[in-house]
Design a protein around this motif. Structure first.
Motif, PDB file in Angstrom:
ATOM      1  N   PRO A 216     -35.358 -40.559  40.618  1.00 20.64           N
ATOM      2  CA  PRO A 216     -34.013 -40.040  40.449  1.00 20.64           C
ATOM      3  C   PRO A 216     -34.067 -38.813  41.155  1.00 20.64           C
ATOM      4  O   PRO A 216     -34.906 -38.267  41.591  1.00 20.64           O
ATOM      5  CB  PRO A 216     -34.160 -39.469  39.035  1.00 20.64           C
ATOM      6  CG  PRO A 216     -35.014 -40.549  38.446  1.00 20.64           C
ATOM      7  CD  PRO A 216     -36.062 -40.762  39.315  1.00 20.64           C
ATOM      8  N   GLU A 217     -32.680 -38.544  41.845  1.00 24.75           N
ATOM      9  CA  GLU A 217     -32.590 -37.454  42.853  1.00 24.75           C
ATOM     10  C   GLU A 217     -32.714 -35.946  42.192  1.00 24.75           C
ATOM     11  O   GLU A 217     -33.406 -35.157  42.747  1.00 24.75           O
ATOM     12  CB  GLU A 217     -31.043 -37.438  43.281  1.00 24.75           C
ATOM     13  CG  GLU A 217     -30.850 -38.579  44.219  1.00 24.75           C
ATOM     14  CD  GLU A 217     -29.320 -38.469  44.729  1.00 24.75           C
ATOM     15  OE1 GLU A 217     -28.893 -37.162  44.791  1.00 24.75           O
ATOM     16  OE2 GLU A 217     -29.012 -39.622  45.406  1.00 24.75           O
ATOM     17  N   THR A 218     -32.705 -36.009  40.769  1.00 25.94           N
ATOM     18  CA  THR A 218     -32.893 -34.671  40.070  1.00 25.94           C
ATOM     19  C   THR A 218     -34.397 -34.332  39.870  1.00 25.94           C
ATOM     20  O   THR A 218     -34.715 -33.260  38.943  1.00 25.94           O
ATOM     21  CB  THR A 218     -32.106 -34.752  38.844  1.00 25.94           C
ATOM     22  OG1 THR A 218     -32.409 -35.669  37.837  1.00 25.94           O
ATOM     23  CG2 THR A 218     -30.664 -34.873  39.015  1.00 25.94           C
ATOM     24  N   LEU A 219     -35.103 -35.496  40.023  1.00 25.82           N
ATOM     25  CA  LEU A 219     -36.520 -35.222  39.569  1.00 25.82           C
ATOM     26  C   LEU A 219     -37.224 -33.982  40.026  1.00 25.82           C
ATOM     27  O   LEU A 219     -38.043 -33.211  39.497  1.00 25.82           O
ATOM     28  CB  LEU A 219     -37.314 -36.522  39.954  1.00 25.82           C
ATOM     29  CG  LEU A 219     -38.766 -36.385  39.551  1.00 25.82           C
ATOM     30  CD1 LEU A 219     -39.059 -36.168  37.969  1.00 25.82           C
ATOM     31  CD2 LEU A 219     -39.653 -37.777  40.116  1.00 25.82           C
ATOM     32  N   ALA A 220     -37.001 -33.855  41.349  1.00 30.04           N
ATOM     33  CA  ALA A 220     -37.693 -32.552  42.206  1.00 30.04           C
ATOM     34  C   ALA A 220     -37.446 -31.116  41.456  1.00 30.04           C
ATOM     35  O   ALA A 220     -38.285 -30.612  41.238  1.00 30.04           O
ATOM     36  CB  ALA A 220     -37.501 -32.494  43.848  1.00 30.04           C
ATOM     37  N   SER A 221     -36.325 -30.898  40.842  1.00 30.10           N
ATOM     38  CA  SER A 221     -35.719 -29.748  40.224  1.00 30.10           C
ATOM     39  C   SER A 221     -36.543 -29.704  38.888  1.00 30.10           C
ATOM     40  O   SER A 221     -36.403 -28.431  38.357  1.00 30.10           O
ATOM     41  CB  SER A 221     -33.960 -29.854  40.146  1.00 30.10           C
ATOM     42  OG  SER A 221     -33.646 -30.823  39.413  1.00 30.10           O
TER      43      SER A 221
END
Length: 303
Positions: A216-221
């Motif tokens: 998911p794109e939000t994983l890094a945050s």
């Protein structure tokens, strides 16, 4: 008509970070520097310096500082072409080329280019570190004369030269891999494993995760993150098992070969294209610097 003594004082305050250090660099008193800057602000009808620790330029002040550097660069080139002119110019020393560069380029391939450019001793460099996605902003604001950047679109009034790509690899220590990725590198493991980031502008880790296609794109945050604003510290931290991170391949190839670091996923690299942009004025010195930068990039970056 611009007051170039006042402009020199302004540029010195911004470059040195304080009125006291600017006075030392100019060989005058801090009071004289303060008076010159204040008079220039009154004449311009705008605040040019934010007084603080350090002092910083306002947007208007930054444009004026850039103008000073451009004038010095042109004067230096004229003095080289017309030796008799040198006696008429202020004794300001060799011209300084201010360059914005990302920390990883500085740590891997750029320094030999700077050394080759400055070898004659008649020119200096002032390197400003910024994220590779943000160095063009320093060029756009007039803060620097040249930049290593990921932005291929020329800044107005600038020339762009493609350099090649800096290859990154996701690395960790063998112990870290065994502890956090024993069952493979997947979304669940990446959400738990501590990650290293340079600063809030560093998005290399999430760009690498995006290449996996299942994260998911939000994983890094949301992933646990250690913050280390040093390229060399990234390597040391990875070796010590503090977290996983993206390292320039030239910096860690030896550690990978020796087994002290391992790749999270074999052959899953992130190639970051880099470009060299510089203002079009002062062609002799900037062209010379460009030749050295392009030569160093040719030897170190992917084509």
């Amino acid at each position: 008509m611009l007051d170039y003594a006042a402009l020199a004082a302004l540029a010195a305050v911004v470059r040195e970070g304080s009125f006291e250090r600017a006075a030392g660099a100019l060989g005058v008193t801090p009071s004289a520097v303060s008076q010159r800057v204040r008079a220039l602000e009154e004449r311009m009808g705008a605040i040019l310096v934010v007084r603080g620790q350090p002092c910083t330029a306002t947007p208007v002040g930054a444009r004026l500082c850039a103008h000073v550097e451009h004038v010095r660069l042109l004067e230096g080139e004229m003095a080289s072409a017309l030796p008799g002119l040198a006696e008429l110019l202020p004794a300001a020393g060799p011209p300084t080329i201010r360059v914005a560069v990302n920390a990883d380029s500085l740590a891997t391939w750029l320094v030999p280019a700077m050394a080759a450019f400055a070898r004659r001793g008649d020119r200096l460099v002032d390197l400003v570190v910024a994220g590779e996605d943000h160095t063009a902003e320093r060029l756009r604001s007039g803060d620097v004369l040249a930049a290593v950047t990921t932005d291929r679109t020329p800044v107005q009034g600038c020339r762009t030269v493609p350099l090649g790509a800096l290859r990154y690899v996701a690395t960790a220590s063998p112990d870290f891999m065994a502890r956090w990725f024993a069952h493979g590198v997947d979304t669940a493991a990446l959400a738990r494993a501590p990650m290293l980031r340079f600063d809030r502008q560093d998005h290399l880790q999430e760009r690498w995760m995006a290449t996996l296609g299942t994260v998911p794109e939000t994983l890094a945050s949301r992933a646990p993150t250690h913050w280390l604003p040093s390229t060399n510290a990234f390597v040391d931290a990875a070796l010590a098992g503090l977290g996983w991170c993206m390292n320039p391949l030239p910096m860690v190839a030896g550690y990978l070969a020796a087994g002290r670091l391992v790749s999270l996923m074999d052959q899953r690299f992130l190639n970051v294209p880099l470009y060299w942009q510089h203002v079009r004025i002062g062609t002799r010195l900037l062209d010379a610097l460009t030749r050295e930068v392009v030569a160093a990039a040719r030897d170190s970056l992917l084509r």
